[in-house]
Design an enzyme around this catalytic site. Structure first.
Site, PDB file in Angstrom:
ATOM      1  N   HIS A 239      34.214  60.494  46.059  1.00 34.60           N
ATOM      2  CA  HIS A 239      33.915  59.404  45.115  1.00 34.60           C
ATOM      3  C   HIS A 239      34.562  59.612  43.755  1.00 34.60           C
ATOM      4  CE1 HIS A 239      31.023  56.615  47.076  1.00 34.60           C
ATOM      5  NE2 HIS A 239      30.957  57.625  47.932  1.00 34.60           N
ATOM      6  N   ASP A 642      41.204  41.772  33.446  1.00 30.89           N
ATOM      7  CA  ASP A 642      40.814  42.102  32.076  1.00 30.89           C
ATOM      8  C   ASP A 642      39.377  42.615  31.985  1.00 30.89           C
ATOM      9  OD1 ASP A 642      39.449  39.798  32.635  1.00 30.89           O
ATOM     10  OD2 ASP A 642      40.126  38.693  30.857  1.00 30.89           O
ATOM     11  N   SER A 644      36.545  41.241  32.352  1.00 29.07           N
ATOM     12  CA  SER A 644      35.663  40.395  31.556  1.00 29.07           C
ATOM     13  C   SER A 644      34.400  39.985  32.303  1.00 29.07           C
ATOM     14  CB  SER A 644      36.417  39.133  31.125  1.00 29.07           C
ATOM     15  OG  SER A 644      36.760  38.344  32.263  1.00 29.07           O
ATOM     16  N   ASN A 682      28.105  25.105  34.857  1.00 24.91           N
ATOM     17  CA  ASN A 682      28.399  24.577  33.520  1.00 24.91           C
ATOM     18  C   ASN A 682      29.785  23.954  33.425  1.00 24.91           C
ATOM     19  OD1 ASN A 682      29.966  26.822  33.699  1.00 24.91           O
ATOM     20  ND2 ASN A 682      29.187  27.813  31.839  1.00 24.91           N
ATOM     21  N   GLU A 691      26.890  36.417  38.388  1.00 24.66           N
ATOM     22  CA  GLU A 691      26.048  35.263  38.725  1.00 24.66           C
ATOM     23  C   GLU A 691      26.308  34.799  40.144  1.00 24.66           C
ATOM     24  OE1 GLU A 691      25.698  30.699  37.137  1.00 24.66           O
ATOM     25  OE2 GLU A 691      25.941  32.287  35.635  1.00 24.66           O
TER      26      GLU A 691
END
Length: 728
Positions: A239, A642, A644, A682, A691
């Protein structure tokens, strides 16, 4: 006289009853113990099936992505999507790396209340880090980078194989897998004291992944390594690999704790992991390695390899050449040299050479079609290959190529292998990497190297340790409660000059001390069953087909015997399904009044996800998502260049295209678009990875088993589909 005979008869009569009662009690107790042992075994079997098949899926996914990298044109969108995980040596000189990792421009704000570090590091600072992490504090990113840079410099001074000795005043403590479980490390230090001049330690790999405190464990171990370089030793585990970290939680942990500088920290850790020693020999008699050996393992070869060339042990070796500027650059093997696909996975399949010309200007769909068309032909070629290692036994290859291949395979075996009870040495197709080796291989290896004992880790054991191969191999696992609270103990071993192992067991969780043995076993069983129910639902289509074959009247019901038979034919886990029925089938589907039959449609309704808005999503797509959640999440993490936590709608579609080719199944653009629209509530044009994954969780709450672990539990049929593809 008559009275005496009467009393004697009564005595014998009572004695007979007492004996019968004792026999009945004994029989009941034996049945109780047998049932308890059977339930313990199938609970353990479920846990290990999930763990090992997840590792196998990760290796196959990486092999597949590597194959795309090797054969797609450099300008293709698909190649650009995944290429960054294979860029292992963009900068070549250590001085340039050190400038990239420079921490001096990072300011520590006045409000920071965590530990402060100065270098050279002192004992007090190392102990202070332990106390700070015990109190849930976090080390500032400036100090993390500085500590990692010093660790990197120290590791570069060490040999591939550490050789240490005990003496009459010292004994060395050896710890197995910790897997980010800080509570276990703190308990070891509490019971055994922290590292010091009088208390040397050896930590045997797998410090990270799965647990939530991996970075804190690394910081503690590295700090003591810097303070006591002659008393603290670290071996590399499977690992300690940035590719494995993508799936099992460490990458995500670092990026969430260090949002601004996490990417640099991870890159520096890649370098550090590649410089970790591969093995340790104690008193020239005891070998300590993370995984194991094979019938070709040779310590003299391992002592000479350039270990830092293996940022990932899953990645084949690279050749070094000089460019016009004189810099040393790492590159993949050229197309004209040894077959790249052979290099990528030597213990599974060995397809014929495919040149890059075959894939010029090809799309993913072209690639998918080619895989389907060539599968049968390639499998037949594989069957005709000479010897257990196929073309790699070809002596026509150059000595340099054979040496390079041998080095890579030896490192792979060292980090990934497991012992088995039978003699011999075979590929470890359960994990997907390394091998299984038997007692005869152990005996031969010990004799050749004049050793008497192998200590290894890599496998969770219920008691925290296990001897095998005539007590010449000791497996040591230090992460207690690994699968769930109460599932297993942790252990460490102390070796003195007599080299007789002294084992210490423990269980770190305070919760387990409040549970009885029965409560602890029950908790583990419920946790395993919950995850198993999720996997059963994930194989809904296959199971319904199996049930329909046995439902001659098309009534939607099958007998208990047929239900058990159908489930085993799909899942192939070798579990006692009829006995497990009471844990897996509840509610109206388990109506015992109708010939003990089971309503299988109602059963799937009971297993189904609660609360997800999945009504308008293609059901085959939904089932694929459930079955391969971790594989999908791993691809998401790769695509999220990136770091994010968000990906664009186009990257989301490309991710599903990659998955569809990998799984060799059709997923329509319309189905992918419907899924994207459902998740993008959204309507901002991007997908929140976290999510998305949480929206399609079958269980209401992440279990300890699932936290940071793979939830892909491929059945035999799943793995056969992938195994049958010679290009993966």
């Amino acid at each position: 006289m008559g009275c005496g005979v009467s009393k004697s008869n009564q005595f014998h009569k009572n004695s007979g009853k007492a004996i019968k009662s004792a026999v009945l009690i004994q029989r009941w107790y034996r049945q109780f113990v047998a049932r308890k042992e059977m339930r313990r075994r199938y609970t353990w079997h479920i846990f290990q099936s999930i763990e090992y098949s997840g590792e196998q899926a990760q290796i196959k996914l990486y092999n597949f992505l590597g194959y795309l990298m090797d054969n797609f044109t450099p300008a293709s969108n698909e190649r650009n999507l995944i290429s960054h995980i294979f860029r292992e040596n963009e900068v070549c000189r250590d001085a340039e790396w050190e400038r990239y990792f420079c921490y001096k421009n990072i300011e520590v704000p006045d409000l920071y209340s965590g530990p402060h570090l100065t270098f050279p590091l002192t004992v007090e600072q190392a102990v202070g880090l332990v106390e700070a992490f015990r109190n849930k504090k976090q080390l500032h990113s400036r100090y993390v980078l500085q500590l990692l840079l010093e660790t990197w410099k120290q590791l570069r001074l060490l040999p591939n194989i550490n050789r240490i000795s005990t003496c009459h005043s010292k004994e060395i403590t050896i710890c197995g897998d910790l897997h980010g479980q800080l509570e276990d490390l703190l308990l070891i230090f509490y019971k055994n004291d922290m590292p010091s001049l009088e208390k040397p330690y050896l930590f045997n790999g797998d410090f990270v992944d799965r647990g939530k405190d991996s970075i804190e464990i690394l910081i503690i171990l590295f700090s003591f390594l810097l303070v006591y370089p002659s008393e603290v030793y670290l071996n590399r585990g499977n690992h300690e690999d940035h590719i494995v970290n993508l799936r099992y939680g460490f990458t995500k942990e670092v990026l969430s704790k260090y949002r601004m500088h996490g990417k640099r920290i991870l890159k520096l850790l890649q370098k550090i992991f590649s410089w970790l020693p591969l093995a340790t020999v104690i008193d020239q008699k005891v070998l300590v390695i993370h995984g194991g050996i094979s019938n070709t393992t040779d310590l003299s070869v391992l002592a000479r390899v350039d270990r830092h060339n293996y940022n990932s042990a899953l990645r084949p070796p690279k050749k070094r050449h000089q460019n016009v500027a004189g810099k040393s650059i790492d590159s993949d093997e050229e197309a004209g040299s040894t077959n790249k696909v052979f290099q990528r996975r030597p213990s599974l399949t060995f397809p014929r050479t495919l040149t890059k010309d075959c894939f010029q200007n090809r799309s993913l769909q072209d690639f998918s079609d080619r895989l389907r068309a060539n599968t049968v032909e390639e499998v037949e070629i594989h069957k005709r290959l000479p010897g257990p290692l196929g073309p790699e036994n070809d002596t026509s290859q150059s000595c340099e190529s054979i040496s390079s291949e041998d080095e890579w395979r030896q490192i792979l075996d060292l980090l990934w292998s497991d012992p088995m009870a039978q003699d011999g040495c075979v590929p470890n197709e359960v994990r997907g990497g390394g091998c299984y080796w038997g007692p005869d291989v152990t005996e031969d290896f010990l004799n050749r190297h004049n050793l008497q004992l192998i200590i290894r880790s890599h496998e969770c054991k219920q008691e925290g340790y296990e001897f095998c191969h005539n007590r010449k191999v000791l497996t040591l696992f230090s992460a207690s409660n690994y699968y769930d609270v109460g599932s297993n103990r942790g252990a460490y071993v102390k070796l003195g000059p007599d080299l007789v192992p002294y084992l210490v067991q423990y269980q770190a969780s305070s919760m387990i001390r409040e549970l009885s043995v029965r409560q602890s076993a029950g908790r583990s069983e419920r946790s395993a069953n919950k995850v198993l129910r999720e996997q059963l639902f994930a194989h809904k289509s296959d199971l319904i087909c199996a049930f329909k074959k046995l439902d001659s009247g098309n009534k939607g019901r099958v007998s208990l015997a047929n239900w058990a038979s159908a489930v085993e034919s799909v899942m192939r886990l070798g579990l006692p399904w009829r006995i497990m029925r009471s844990q897996l089938v509840t509610g109206r589907s388990a109506d015992s009044s109708i010939d003990s039959s089971i309503d299988y449609y109602e059963w799937f309704n009971e297993l189904a996800i609660k609360g997800a808005n999945a009504d308008h999503i293609d059901q085959s797509l939904l089932e694929t998502l459930y079955r391969h959640r971790s594989t999908l999440e791993t691809i998401f993490r790769i695509v999220d260049t990136d770091n994010s936590g968000f990906i664009t709608m186009e990257d989301f579609r490309q991710t599903w295209k990659l998955l569809s080719v990998y799984l060799k199944m059709e997923i329509t653009e319309e189905a992918i678009s419907d899924l994207a629209v459902t998740i993008d509530s959204n309507q901002d044009g991007s997908i929140d990875i976290e999510e998305f994954m949480e929206a399609f969780r079958l269980t209401d709450k992440k279990s300890r088993l699932e936290r940071g672990r793979s939830m892909f539990m491929g059945t035999a049929s799943d793995l056969t589909k992938l195994e049958g593809d010679p290009n993966i």
